[in-house]
Design an enzyme around this catalytic site. Structure first.
Site, PDB file in Angstrom:
ATOM      1  N   SER A 159       0.831  -1.208   0.000  1.00 30.36           N
ATOM      2  CA  SER A 159       0.000   0.000   0.000  1.00 30.36           C
ATOM      3  C   SER A 159       0.861   1.252   0.000  1.00 30.36           C
ATOM      4  O   SER A 159       0.340   2.344  -0.164  1.00 30.36           O
ATOM      5  CB  SER A 159      -0.934   0.004   1.208  1.00 30.36           C
ATOM      6  N   HIS A 187      -3.438  -3.646  -5.397  1.00 29.73           N
ATOM      7  CA  HIS A 187      -3.698  -3.259  -4.005  1.00 29.73           C
ATOM      8  C   HIS A 187      -5.142  -3.608  -3.634  1.00 29.73           C
ATOM      9  O   HIS A 187      -6.081  -2.941  -4.071  1.00 29.73           O
ATOM     10  CB  HIS A 187      -3.427  -1.755  -3.827  1.00 29.73           C
ATOM     11  N   GLU A 216      -6.742  -1.541  -6.610  1.00 25.81           N
ATOM     12  CA  GLU A 216      -6.019  -0.479  -7.294  1.00 25.81           C
ATOM     13  C   GLU A 216      -4.913  -1.152  -8.098  1.00 25.81           C
ATOM     14  O   GLU A 216      -4.067  -1.854  -7.528  1.00 25.81           O
ATOM     15  CB  GLU A 216      -5.435   0.510  -6.281  1.00 25.81           C
ATOM     16  N   ASN A 255      -5.921   5.276  -0.112  1.00 26.43           N
ATOM     17  CA  ASN A 255      -5.232   5.584   1.140  1.00 26.43           C
ATOM     18  C   ASN A 255      -4.874   7.061   1.228  1.00 26.43           C
ATOM     19  O   ASN A 255      -4.851   7.653   2.306  1.00 26.43           O
ATOM     20  CB  ASN A 255      -3.983   4.719   1.308  1.00 26.43           C
TER      21      ASN A 255
HETATM   22  N1  3HC Z   1     -13.738 -11.508   6.007  1.00 28.82           N
HETATM   23  C1  3HC Z   1     -14.615 -11.999   5.123  1.00 28.82           C
HETATM   24  N2  3HC Z   1     -15.906 -11.608   5.048  1.00 28.82           N
HETATM   25  C2  3HC Z   1     -16.323 -10.668   5.921  1.00 28.82           C
HETATM   26  C3  3HC Z   1     -15.468 -10.101   6.877  1.00 28.82           C
HETATM   27  C4  3HC Z   1     -14.127 -10.559   6.903  1.00 28.82           C
HETATM   28  N3  3HC Z   1     -13.226 -10.086   7.758  1.00 28.82           N
HETATM   29  N4  3HC Z   1     -16.164  -9.193   7.592  1.00 28.82           N
HETATM   30  C5  3HC Z   1     -17.409  -9.169   7.103  1.00 28.82           C
HETATM   31  N5  3HC Z   1     -17.503 -10.061   6.088  1.00 28.82           N
HETATM   32  C6  3HC Z   1     -18.664 -10.286   5.232  1.00 28.82           C
HETATM   33  C7  3HC Z   1     -19.836 -10.825   5.978  1.00 28.82           C
HETATM   34  O1  3HC Z   1     -19.795 -12.231   6.037  1.00 28.82           O
HETATM   35  C8  3HC Z   1     -20.996 -10.335   5.138  1.00 28.82           C
HETATM   36  O2  3HC Z   1     -21.129 -11.169   3.992  1.00 28.82           O
HETATM   37  P1  3HC Z   1     -22.558 -11.388   3.281  1.00 28.82           P
HETATM   38  O3  3HC Z   1     -23.049 -10.033   2.884  1.00 28.82           O
HETATM   39  O4  3HC Z   1     -22.248 -12.296   2.123  1.00 28.82           O
HETATM   40  O5  3HC Z   1     -23.420 -12.014   4.313  1.00 28.82           O
HETATM   41  C9  3HC Z   1     -20.526  -8.980   4.646  1.00 28.82           C
HETATM   42  O6  3HC Z   1     -19.105  -9.005   4.751  1.00 28.82           O
HETATM   43  C10 3HC Z   1     -21.074  -7.854   5.465  1.00 28.82           C
HETATM   44  O7  3HC Z   1     -20.691  -8.097   6.805  1.00 28.82           O
HETATM   45  P2  3HC Z   1     -21.592  -7.822   8.080  1.00 28.82           P
HETATM   46  O8  3HC Z   1     -23.036  -7.838   7.711  1.00 28.82           O
HETATM   47  O9  3HC Z   1     -21.128  -8.667   9.200  1.00 28.82           O
HETATM   48  O10 3HC Z   1     -21.129  -6.397   8.557  1.00 28.82           O
HETATM   49  P3  3HC Z   1     -21.224  -4.997   7.861  1.00 28.82           P
HETATM   50  O11 3HC Z   1     -22.450  -4.819   7.073  1.00 28.82           O
HETATM   51  O12 3HC Z   1     -20.911  -4.091   8.978  1.00 28.82           O
HETATM   52  O13 3HC Z   1     -20.010  -4.973   6.814  1.00 28.82           O
HETATM   53  C11 3HC Z   1     -17.789  -4.428   6.243  1.00 28.82           C
HETATM   54  C12 3HC Z   1     -18.677  -5.170   7.199  1.00 28.82           C
HETATM   55  C13 3HC Z   1     -17.991  -4.959   4.832  1.00 28.82           C
HETATM   56  C14 3HC Z   1     -16.359  -4.651   6.670  1.00 28.82           C
HETATM   57  C15 3HC Z   1     -18.204  -2.897   6.258  1.00 28.82           C
HETATM   58  O14 3HC Z   1     -18.231  -2.443   7.580  1.00 28.82           O
HETATM   59  C16 3HC Z   1     -17.303  -2.001   5.464  1.00 28.82           C
HETATM   60  O15 3HC Z   1     -17.457  -1.867   4.268  1.00 28.82           O
HETATM   61  N6  3HC Z   1     -16.338  -1.335   6.143  1.00 28.82           N
HETATM   62  C17 3HC Z   1     -15.350  -0.473   5.528  1.00 28.82           C
HETATM   63  C18 3HC Z   1     -14.048  -1.209   5.420  1.00 28.82           C
HETATM   64  C19 3HC Z   1     -12.984  -0.359   4.764  1.00 28.82           C
HETATM   65  O16 3HC Z   1     -13.072   0.855   4.669  1.00 28.82           O
HETATM   66  N7  3HC Z   1     -11.899  -1.008   4.295  1.00 28.82           N
HETATM   67  C20 3HC Z   1     -10.796  -0.323   3.696  1.00 28.82           C
HETATM   68  C21 3HC Z   1      -9.708  -0.129   4.720  1.00 28.82           C
HETATM   69  S1  3HC Z   1      -8.247   0.616   4.021  1.00 28.82           S
HETATM   70  C22 3HC Z   1      -7.386  -0.650   3.348  1.00 28.82           C
HETATM   71  O17 3HC Z   1      -7.747  -1.798   3.393  1.00 28.82           O
HETATM   72  C23 3HC Z   1      -6.122  -0.269   2.633  1.00 28.82           C
HETATM   73  C24 3HC Z   1      -4.898  -0.850   3.259  1.00 28.82           C
HETATM   74  O18 3HC Z   1      -3.772  -0.463   2.495  1.00 28.82           O
HETATM   75  C25 3HC Z   1      -4.706  -0.479   4.692  1.00 28.82           C
END
Ligand code: 3HC
Length: 387
Positions: A225, A246, A258, A296
């Site tokens: 990243s 990414h 990305e 990011n």
């Molecule tokens: N692994 C696999 N599947 C997962 C999971 C995980 N860790 N966490 C949640 N899920 C799945 C669930 O099983 C569910 O699947 P389904 O729709 O098929 O039933 C789906 O995701 C939705 O989960 P939940 O209903 O339990 O929970 P939410 O509706 O709260 O969704 C989330 C969880 C998808 C993580 C949501 O909160 C979200 O979109 N969050 C934002 C995450 C984000 O911004 N990520 C980017 C971070 S920056 C990055 O990654 C860059 C790096 O360089 C640091």
């Protein structure tokens, strides 16, 4: 008392401004900036679409108020925002004629290699195996390899519990995974995606090794990243085959990849990787090899601003709640920091500060303190919140 609206203005307006500056600088297209934030962070709309909805003039005016308070250049309304406000223009109009043909698989991809056994590597292995690809994943010990299977099994069990998958599907996905403790196992794969430690020397050593091991024509991808992909390519005798992929956390859920090309990356490698992303259900956006790429670069300054706002006396839970309510983001900033990990977030923020040299991007003190105290987030059961 800080209202939800004030929290929105403090955290979200600078993020919108930053997105305008990214477009202004010609780093990414309107559609890639918006797709990045929608599919990488689960936002309903990208920042430029949000500006169109709020109106450029309104965003400009509210930012001007903030700029008068802080004097921080990051809060000074971007020139293009001023222009759109004056002309009643929109980003939708600016991005309107940017249609491109669907990418094609220019190289055959049958077998995929994944290097690493952490959360990202496990999630990426799951993505490919679920799409029918045989995956060879490489880790340093059997215990670490077992961790990958454990991660994927847990996710598939959750899907089965929800009635979205079956035991047969699970067996098929797990059956496509082959673990190995030596990199030689990657000799015949068509694409390697590495997701090992974010440390340049560690990755340089890996790329030198992959160059010697992988067959000619194999694509060597990194999910870094923040590290310079150009340097990883230069460590090999085949920089044209080196590219960034990414993925976002959690990789099986977040749809964005990305795709980062260096000046040396071959066009057919870029196109193949984009076509492959579509095949495995992901949305690809194009990025240049610059710290933070699209997402990011926009996300972490906003998370850092949330920490600064908390330092000024606003409760964590109030900030998390206000952002979910006013901006409609799926997680509040502190919930997300705890998912990403404060160590990772601090490292990214430092990279951005180093690249863009803006005082307003200096990592917040509390973020440094959390990392020093080992309060890294969910993975240590203590971050900004407790788990
Ligand atoms: N692994 C696999 N599947 C997962 C999971 C995980 N860790 N966490 C949640 N899920 C799945 C669930 O099983 C569910 O699947 P389904 O729709 O098929 O039933 C789906 O995701 C939705 O989960 P939940 O209903 O339990 O929970 P939410 O509706 O709260 O969704 C989330 C969880 C998808 C993580 C949501 O909160 C979200 O979109 N969050 C934002 C995450 C984000 O911004 N990520 C980017 C971070 S920056 C990055 O990654 C860059 C790096 O360089 C640091």
């Amino acid at each position: 008392m800080t209202t939800s609206e004030q929290i929105f203005d403090t955290l979200v307006l600078p993020y919108l401004n930053h997105a305008v500056r990214m477009y202004e600088a010609d780093y990414a297209s309107v559609s890639d900036i918006d797709a990045g934030m929608r599919f990488g962070c689960g936002y309903a709309q990208g920042p430029l679409a949000v500006i169109d909805e709020l109106g450029a003039a309104s965003v400009r005016d509210r930012l001007a108020v903030r700029y008068a308070e802080t004097g921080d250049r990051l809060h000074q309304p971007a020139e293009l925002l001023e222009k759109l406000a004056a002309e009643s223009g929109t980003f939708a109009a600016l991005g309107a004629d940017a249609g491109t043909a669907a990418p094609e698989l220019k190289r055959d991809i049958a077998k995929v290699g994944v290097v690493g056994t952490g959360t990202m590597a496990s999630g990426i292995a799951q993505v490919f195996a679920q799409s029918g690809y045989g995956v060879i994943y490489v880790g340093r010990s059997q215990e670490k390899l077992d961790g990958v299977v454990g991660y994927i099994t847990k996710n598939l069990d959750r899907a089965i519990d929800k009635g979205k998958s079956t035991e047969d599907d699970k067996a098929a996905v797990l059956g496509r995974l082959t673990g190995a403790t030596t990199r030689d196992a990657l000799a015949e794969v068509d694409l390697v995606v590495e997701a090992i430690a974010e440390d340049l020397d560690v990755k340089l050593e890996l790329f030198r090794d992959l160059d010697g091991i992988c067959k000619q024509g194999a694509i060597l991808a990194t999910t870094t990243s923040s590290l310079p992909i150009t340097q990883l390519g230069a460590a090999t005798d085949r920089p044209a085959d080196v590219i960034g992929m990414h993925f976002f956390n959690p990789a099986p859920v977040m749809k964005l990849v990305e795709v980062v090309t260096t000046p040396a990356t071959a066009a057919d490698v870029d196109e193949t990787v984009k076509a492959l992303c579509a095949k495995v259900g992901k949305v690809a956006v194009s990025c240049g090899d610059r710290a933070g790429f699209i997402v990011n670069c926009l996300l972490f300054p906003y998370l850092n601003d949330a920490v600064l706002l908390h330092e000024s006396g606003v409760e964590l839970v109030a900030i998390d709640a206000a952002i979910k309510e006013t901006a409609g983001f799926p997680m509040g900033p502190f919930e997300l920091l705890d998912v990403v990990g404060n160590d990772v977030s601090l490292a990214i923020q430092k990279e951005l500060h180093g690249e863009f040299k803006e005082d307003g991007l200096a990592p917040a003190k509390t973020l440094e303190e959390k990392v020093a105290a080992g309060h890294l987030g969910r993975k240590t059961k203590q971050g900004f919140h407790s788990y």
